[in-house]
Design an enzyme around this catalytic site. Sequence first.
Site, PDB file in Angstrom:
ATOM      1  CD  GLU A  16     134.244 -30.012 -13.461  1.00  0.00           C
ATOM      2  OE1 GLU A  16     135.094 -30.710 -14.062  1.00  0.00           O
ATOM      3  OE2 GLU A  16     133.950 -28.865 -13.806  1.00  0.00           O
ATOM      4  CG  HIS A  17     133.827 -35.194 -10.178  1.00  0.00           C
ATOM      5  ND1 HIS A  17     134.728 -36.049  -9.583  1.00  0.00           N
ATOM      6  CD2 HIS A  17     134.258 -33.942  -9.890  1.00  0.00           C
ATOM      7  CE1 HIS A  17     135.657 -35.343  -8.948  1.00  0.00           C
ATOM      8  NE2 HIS A  17     135.399 -34.057  -9.130  1.00  0.00           N
ATOM      9  N   GLY A 103     147.755 -26.736 -10.733  1.00  0.00           N
ATOM     10  CA  GLY A 103     146.820 -26.806  -9.624  1.00  0.00           C
ATOM     11  C   GLY A 103     145.678 -25.823  -9.690  1.00  0.00           C
ATOM     12  CB  SER A 104     144.917 -23.044 -11.842  1.00  0.00           C
ATOM     13  OG  SER A 104     145.275 -23.503 -13.130  1.00  0.00           O
ATOM     14  N   GLY A 105     143.065 -26.055 -11.783  1.00  0.00           N
ATOM     15  CA  GLY A 105     141.866 -26.644 -12.369  1.00  0.00           C
ATOM     16  C   GLY A 105     141.792 -26.498 -13.872  1.00  0.00           C
ATOM     17  CB  SER A 108     148.927 -27.863 -15.483  1.00  0.00           C
ATOM     18  OG  SER A 108     148.814 -28.529 -14.232  1.00  0.00           O
ATOM     19  CD  GLU A 141     146.012 -36.925 -15.270  1.00  0.00           C
ATOM     20  OE1 GLU A 141     146.107 -35.927 -14.542  1.00  0.00           O
ATOM     21  OE2 GLU A 141     145.445 -36.905 -16.380  1.00  0.00           O
ATOM     22  CG  ASP A 153     141.245 -33.002 -17.559  1.00  0.00           C
ATOM     23  OD1 ASP A 153     140.123 -32.458 -17.616  1.00  0.00           O
ATOM     24  OD2 ASP A 153     141.824 -33.255 -16.490  1.00  0.00           O
ATOM     25  CE1 TYR A 205     138.746 -35.838 -10.477  1.00  0.00           C
ATOM     26  CE2 TYR A 205     139.146 -38.199 -10.440  1.00  0.00           C
ATOM     27  CZ  TYR A 205     138.742 -37.062 -11.108  1.00  0.00           C
ATOM     28  OH  TYR A 205     138.320 -37.157 -12.410  1.00  0.00           O
TER      29      TYR A 205
END
Length: 363
Positions: A16-17, A103-105, A108, A141, A153, A205
Site C-alpha cells: 500500500e502506497h 469508496g470501498s477501496g 471503482s 485520474e 489500480d 492521500y
Amino acid sequence: MTVSYGAPGRVNLIGEHTDYNLGFALPIALPRRTVVTFTPEHTGAITARSDRADGSARIPLDTTPGQVTGWAAYAAGAIWALRGAGHPVPGGAMSITSDVEIGSGLSSSAALIGAVLGAVGAATGTRIDRLERARLAQRAENDYVGAPTGLLDHLAALFGAPKTALLIDFRDITVRPVAFDPDACDVVLLLMDSRARHCHAGGEYALRRASCERAAADLGVSSLRAVQDRGLAALGAIADPIDARRARHVLTENQRVLDFAAALADSDFTAAGQLLTASHESMREDFAITTERIDLIAESAVRAGALGARMTGGGFGGAVIALVPADRARDVADTVRRAAVTAGYDEPAVSRTYAAPGAAECR
C-alpha cells in the site's frame, strides 16, 4: 456499432502506497466489474448515463480539467487523456453499469476509467497496449480528476487473470503473474466492506505522497525505492520524524510484498496471513491511514481465527481483506459483523472473493 467493455475492481493483497514510491505491490482483479456500453454518433459530445446516478452528463469532446465534475469526471478524464494522446474519440451515447462499490477501496474509479478507455478504443478500432492504457488512465485520474494516484489500480484492472496475483515492480513497470489459489489449500479470501467511504481526490492521500517525496529529497534520491537496499538505517537522514515514519512504512511494505509472493510460491498461507497483519500494523502506526472502524474489523477477524487481515486500498475507510481457513470463514464473518454493530457502526458487508479476469470487451 455499439460496443460493450468491462473492467474490474481490484483488491490489493499487499503493498500500500508503494506504487508512487516506485516499489512493489501484489494486487488481484476482482469479479466485480464496471461495464461501459458505447454507441458512436456524429456529435461533438458524449452523453453518459450511470446506474449509480440520476440523469445524464454531457462530456464535450474538447473537455478540459475542471469542466466536468462528480462521477462523470472519471469518464471525461478518459476522453481527455485519449484525445491528448492523439487517439480518435467520437461523440455518442455511453451507458455505465457497475457492481464495484464506490469508496470501498476496490478501485471503482480505475474500473470506470478503464472501461471507458476500452469501449472507445473498441468502437474506433484503436489498438492501445495495456501499459499505455494504464498510463492514460493514470493521467486521467491525476490531471483531470485531481487524485494523485499511482499505476497500481490501472495495471491490476488491465493485467488481472483468474487464480493469479500480479507482482508489480513500479520502478521498471513490470508485471509478473504469481499463482493465487487459496481455495486449493482450504483457505478463503474474505472481503469485508466497512461501509465507510473514502475519496482519493481528498487531501489526506496527497499529504502522504508529499511526505514520501520530502523523505526522498532528504535522502538525496528521486524515490524511496532507491534506498530500499540500504535498509532502515538510511532513514536517519530524514529531517521530519513523521516523514521518516512514512518512509519506514514504504520500505518495510516493499519487503512484505516480496515475502508474501514467496509465501504464495510455497502455498504457505499462514506466513502470508502474518504478513497481512504486519502490513495493517504498519499502515496504522507508521503511515496513519487506517481508522478505528477499520482497525476493529481487522482485529476482530484475526481474533476470530483469520490467518491475517489488513485494510486494502488507499486508506481512511473502505475495505479489509482476510485470509481465513475455510472452516472458520462463517465464524469470522459473524464475529466481524457483530463487533462492528456493537461498536455503533454499520454492519460490514462480508463476502468471499477471488482473482478474476482483467479488462476485456464483452462478447
